[in-house]
Design a protein around this motif. Structure first.
Motif, PDB file in Angstrom:
ATOM      1  N   ASP A   1      -0.160 -12.922  -7.202  1.00 51.17           N
ATOM      2  CA  ASP A   1      -1.498 -13.180  -6.672  1.00 51.17           C
ATOM      3  C   ASP A   1      -2.391 -13.757  -7.772  1.00 51.17           C
ATOM      4  O   ASP A   1      -3.326 -13.103  -8.250  1.00 51.17           O
ATOM      5  CB  ASP A   1      -2.078 -11.881  -6.113  1.00 51.17           C
ATOM      6  CG  ASP A   1      -3.318 -12.104  -5.268  1.00 51.17           C
ATOM      7  OD1 ASP A   1      -3.632 -13.278  -4.980  1.00 51.17           O
ATOM      8  OD2 ASP A   1      -3.978 -11.110  -4.911  1.00 51.17           O
TER       9      ASP A   1
ATOM     10  N   ARG B   1      -2.718 -16.969  -2.722  1.00 50.38           N
ATOM     11  CA  ARG B   1      -3.372 -16.234  -1.629  1.00 50.38           C
ATOM     12  C   ARG B   1      -3.889 -17.198  -0.564  1.00 50.38           C
ATOM     13  O   ARG B   1      -3.826 -16.907   0.634  1.00 50.38           O
ATOM     14  CB  ARG B   1      -4.513 -15.364  -2.175  1.00 50.38           C
ATOM     15  CG  ARG B   1      -5.253 -14.565  -1.107  1.00 50.38           C
ATOM     16  CD  ARG B   1      -6.192 -13.541  -1.716  1.00 50.38           C
ATOM     17  NE  ARG B   1      -5.461 -12.451  -2.344  1.00 50.38           N
ATOM     18  CZ  ARG B   1      -5.001 -11.384  -1.712  1.00 50.38           C
ATOM     19  NH1 ARG B   1      -5.199 -11.252  -0.392  1.00 50.38           N
ATOM     20  NH2 ARG B   1      -4.343 -10.446  -2.353  1.00 50.38           N
TER      21      ARG B   1
ATOM     22  N   ASP C   1      -3.747 -14.707   2.690  1.00 55.61           N
ATOM     23  CA  ASP C   1      -3.904 -13.278   2.359  1.00 55.61           C
ATOM     24  C   ASP C   1      -2.646 -12.457   2.647  1.00 55.61           C
ATOM     25  O   ASP C   1      -2.728 -11.263   2.955  1.00 55.61           O
ATOM     26  CB  ASP C   1      -5.096 -12.683   3.106  1.00 55.61           C
ATOM     27  CG  ASP C   1      -6.412 -13.311   2.692  1.00 55.61           C
ATOM     28  OD1 ASP C   1      -6.554 -13.653   1.502  1.00 55.61           O
ATOM     29  OD2 ASP C   1      -7.291 -13.476   3.546  1.00 55.61           O
TER      30      ASP C   1
END
Length: 352
Positions: free
Chosen positions: A287, A293, A298
């Motif tokens: 991440d 992301r 997400d």
């Protein structure tokens, strides 16, 4: 029809370099396109015959300044388009030195925290202070991710979003070719440098125990090869770690991998992650502050784990291998023809 001059210090393989060549090729369908480069490389063979080449004969970005000014005088482009930090600086300086009215479009693909790396040279550490003022002199500044766009805006640089053109028909055609792997495998792709986090990946691979039934294939070449091979031996996983080097067709590996993993410490916009998803692969990614992301929405399309967290990445490998392959993801924004059309719209809007 506009006359466009694209500029790169080198046509050696690289993410930003490949992006610029693809965009130039696409733009050449509707515009007169020229390409200036400091030194040649294998990417020159991928330039369309419609693109006129200009070899500047310079080994470093800053050495391209004088010959680039000369090319600007001969070609008289409507737009000069550059990408990469030093190339962007040279592009702006060259137009200031030219007596022609040339507009400048710059693309920044580096996440800003990379400038904080203590491994950087003195000149690299100076860049964060210089770039914003240089970029504010450009007519158009582009970023490949929302994260980088936000970082530039925070530094007073008005920035537009332009995705990386990393998906085309060649990708799907090449993904149909067989890989050379004998056992089922997990795949990582990238230059063998510290930023890609392959050392952390090897440590995660060692504690996962996955090498009993799978190979870890790392495609790429770079200065970290010897250190990574030594680390794999030290960790006792050298037998299950394959490092065949750079491959012009990584897509055949992506399409056949059990899992594709991105272990980077920094990313602007991770092309290999997008391409792996386009090939239908399961993915797991670190991440980073910018890039993964956003691509994975997400974590909707693949596992996200903290950067440099060895155990979390090992767990992510396990979870990723047991997850369903992503279905229904919309990657149309990354198709080369759509990216070129969006850039064309921006240039026309500016000229209107």
């Amino acid at each position: 029809m506009s006359r466009l001059l694209f500029f790169l210090p080198s046509l050696q393989p690289g993410g930003a370099e490949g992006v610029w060549v693809k965009i130039a090729n696409q733009m050449s369908f509707n515009h007169e396109v020229h390409f200036a480069y400091g030194i040649t490389g294998s990417l020159e063979t991928t330039l369309s015959e419609r693109v006129e080449r200009h070899d500047l004969g310079a080994a470093r970005a800053l050495s391209c300044l004088t010959p680039l000014v000369e090319v600007l005088g001969r070609v008289e482009p409507d737009w000069l388009l550059a990408t990469l930090n030093y190339a962007n600086v040279v592009a702006v300086w060259s137009t200031l030195l030219s007596d022609k009215p040339i507009k400048v479009a710059l693309r920044e693909s580096t996440s800003w925290e990379r400038f904080d790396d203590q491994r950087n040279t003195c000149s690299q550490r100076v860049l964060p202070a210089v770039l914003p003022s240089v970029y504010r002199q450009a007519d158009l500044v582009l970023a490949p991710s929302i994260g980088i766009q936000k970082q530039l805006v925070e530094r007073g640089v008005q920035t537009s979003l332009l995705a990386n053109p990393v998906i085309d028909q060649d990708l799907f055609r090449l993904s149909q070719e067989p890989s050379t792997c004998r056992r089922p495998f997990v795949l990582a792709v990238g230059r063998l440098v510290w930023e890609k986090g392959f050392d952390a990946l090897l440590e995660s691979w060692a504690i996962s125990g996955l090498g009993a039934t799978l190979d870890l294939v790392i495609l790429g070449e770079g200065p970290e090869r010897e250190r990574l091979e030594g680390l794999a031996t030290h960790l006792g996983v050298r037998g299950s770690v394959k490092m065949p080097g750079f491959d012009t067709n990584p897509f055949r590996y992506m399409a056949n991998a059990e899992l594709c993993v991105l272990s980077s410490r920094h990313e602007g916009m991770p092309n290999v992650l997008i391409q792996a998803l386009a090939c239908g692969a399961r993915v797991v990614a670190t991440d980073c502050k910018t890039g993964p992301r956003e691509v994975l929405e997400d974590g909707k399309w693949g596992q996200l784990v903290p950067v440099d967290d060895i155990e979390a990445l090992a767990d992510g490998l396990e979870v990723g291998l047991n997850s369903p392959k992503p279905q229904g993801i919309d990657l149309s924004a990354y198709q080369a023809k759509n990216v070129a059309a969006e850039l064309e719209r921006m240039l026309e809007e500016f000229d209107a």
